[in-house]
Design an enzyme around this catalytic site. Structure first.
Site, PDB file in Angstrom:
ATOM      1  N   HIS A  84      -3.545   7.377   2.464  1.00  0.00           N
ATOM      2  CA  HIS A  84      -3.926   6.031   2.041  1.00  0.00           C
ATOM      3  C   HIS A  84      -5.288   5.669   2.624  1.00  0.00           C
ATOM      4  O   HIS A  84      -5.545   5.846   3.816  1.00  0.00           O
ATOM      5  CB  HIS A  84      -2.873   5.027   2.493  1.00  0.00           C
ATOM      6  CG  HIS A  84      -3.263   3.610   2.266  1.00  0.00           C
ATOM      7  ND1 HIS A  84      -3.778   3.157   1.064  1.00  0.00           N
ATOM      8  CD2 HIS A  84      -3.233   2.519   3.092  1.00  0.00           C
ATOM      9  CE1 HIS A  84      -4.030   1.872   1.156  1.00  0.00           C
ATOM     10  NE2 HIS A  84      -3.721   1.468   2.378  1.00  0.00           N
ATOM     11  N   CYS A 125       0.811  -1.222   0.000  1.00  0.00           N
ATOM     12  CA  CYS A 125       0.000   0.000   0.000  1.00  0.00           C
ATOM     13  C   CYS A 125       0.840   1.267   0.000  1.00  0.00           C
ATOM     14  O   CYS A 125       0.319   2.355  -0.242  1.00  0.00           O
ATOM     15  CB  CYS A 125      -0.946  -0.007   1.204  1.00  0.00           C
ATOM     16  SG  CYS A 125      -2.149  -1.358   1.155  1.00  0.00           S
ATOM     17  N   ASN A 173     -10.253  -0.244   0.257  1.00  0.00           N
ATOM     18  CA  ASN A 173      -8.802  -0.099   0.207  1.00  0.00           C
ATOM     19  C   ASN A 173      -8.309  -0.657  -1.121  1.00  0.00           C
ATOM     20  O   ASN A 173      -8.320  -1.872  -1.329  1.00  0.00           O
ATOM     21  CB  ASN A 173      -8.177  -0.847   1.384  1.00  0.00           C
ATOM     22  CG  ASN A 173      -6.662  -0.730   1.436  1.00  0.00           C
ATOM     23  OD1 ASN A 173      -6.022  -0.294   0.495  1.00  0.00           O
ATOM     24  ND2 ASN A 173      -6.087  -1.140   2.558  1.00  0.00           N
TER      25      ASN A 173
END
Length: 339
Positions: free
Chosen positions: A266, A126, A296
């Site tokens: 994020h 990520c 996500n």
């Protein structure tokens, strides 16, 4: 797995200016998977929204791979920047879910876009887009690239276990892209930090498929083919990591929280973002949020938010943007970017 998050080593602070983003693009699959759709499979729809802030996510159809989404995002980026294939001389693709273990999915993107340039994948989960962005900016800043295409893309629905009710609903599929070129001296990373703490490997990882544990058809435990996450310590680590690195890069840049025009964090969990807003003093109206719609999207998270914000007119020349990506590795990247 460990009950406590690992201690974070303090990352080095750097500056990388003279590079600008000249185009953005993004893509998410058409298939919308709502919490209510997952509830029909035995999931708790209320738990998902209360614990994560996610209402729905996108899943790629079976014929679509990570490179397909990356290409769609890249084409939209190139169209916005009026860039031709002949102009692009570097492709970097951040992903944790490549089409194949080899070759790099960036090579597929390079071929199908008709580019004549080097292409490579960057795997930092990520945090991957921040790693790829800073790498691409270094190529441009040193004159080794004139126009670099940097993409973050992940097909998370293929690498998450549908039976893992605390992990599977958190993730969605999507891609975002930017084009980098030389800019003015005040443009680019006014301050950034990249870091990693490998002691947290077993908090978020995919056991099977590498040289440590190759695929074995005789193994009946198919769960090891999927990503495993120990959510509680990762959650605690992310909150602390985000607060620490944000303060670090702002101080190094000589900026305050109020100087930031847009926060592109994020999109892992709304509670992480809300904790950052409360602990750091961030105004909610300056924070890009799309995880309620997409979940996500891993490496796609930050560039999707950049593209949507840019197309909504929230970014202009001179805007100060704080970006941060964090996740498996454990790895992270946080930066103050001047548009």
């Amino acid at each position: 797995m460990s009950d406590q998050p690992p201690l974070r080593a303090r990352g080095l602070l750097r500056r990388l200016t003279g590079v600008q983003i000249v185009g953005t693009g993004s893509y998410v699959p058409e298939q919308v998977v709502r919490n209510e759709d997952l509830a029909a499979l035995g999931y708790d729809a209320d738990w998902i929204i209360q614990r994560t802030g996610i209402r729905e996510r996108r899943h790629a159809p079976k014929e679509m791979a990570t490179s397909d989404m990356a290409i769609a995002a890249a084409r939209r980026c190139m169209e916005q920047a009026a860039a031709s294939p002949a102009d692009i001389d570097l492709v970097l693709l951040a992903t944790l879910s490549p089409d194949h273990l080899l070759p790099a999915s960036a090579c597929v993107v390079q071929d199908r876009l008709g580019l004549n340039c080097p292409a490579a994948d960057i795997q930092a989960a990520c945090a991957g887009f921040l790693y790829a962005l800073i790498t691409g900016m270094q190529y441009v800043a040193t004159g080794c690239s004139n126009l670099a295409l940097v993409i973050g893309a992940d097909t998370n629905s293929r690498v998450m276990n549908p039976a893992d009710k605390k992990t599977y609903p958190l993730f969605g599929d999507g891609a975002g892209a930017v084009l980098l070129a030389r800019g003015e001296d005040d443009q680019g990373m006014v301050s950034y930090t990249l870091g990693a703490d490998g002691s947290g490997l077993d908090l978020l990882y995919r056991p099977t498929g590498g040289s440590r544990m190759p695929y074995d058809r005789t193994v009946t435990d198919q769960a090891s083919h999927f990503v495993l996450m120990d959510g509680r310590p990762v959650f605690k680590w992310a909150i602390r990591l985000l607060e620490d690195t944000v303060r670090d890069v702002l101080e190094a840049a000589g900026q305050s929280v109020d100087d930031v025009d847009l926060w592109v964090l994020h999109q892992a969990n709304l509670r992480i973002i809300e904790a950052a807003m409360q602990n750091i003093g961030i105004r909610r109206d300056r924070v890009a949020i799309h995880l309620d719609r997409y979940g996500n999207t891993s490496a796609g998270s930050v560039p999707i938010a950049l593209d949507e914000s840019a197309r909504a007119g929230q970014i202009q020349r001179g805007s100060t943007i704080l970006m941060s990506g964090f996740g498996a590795g454990l790895s992270w990247g946080t930066a103050v970017f001047r548009w």
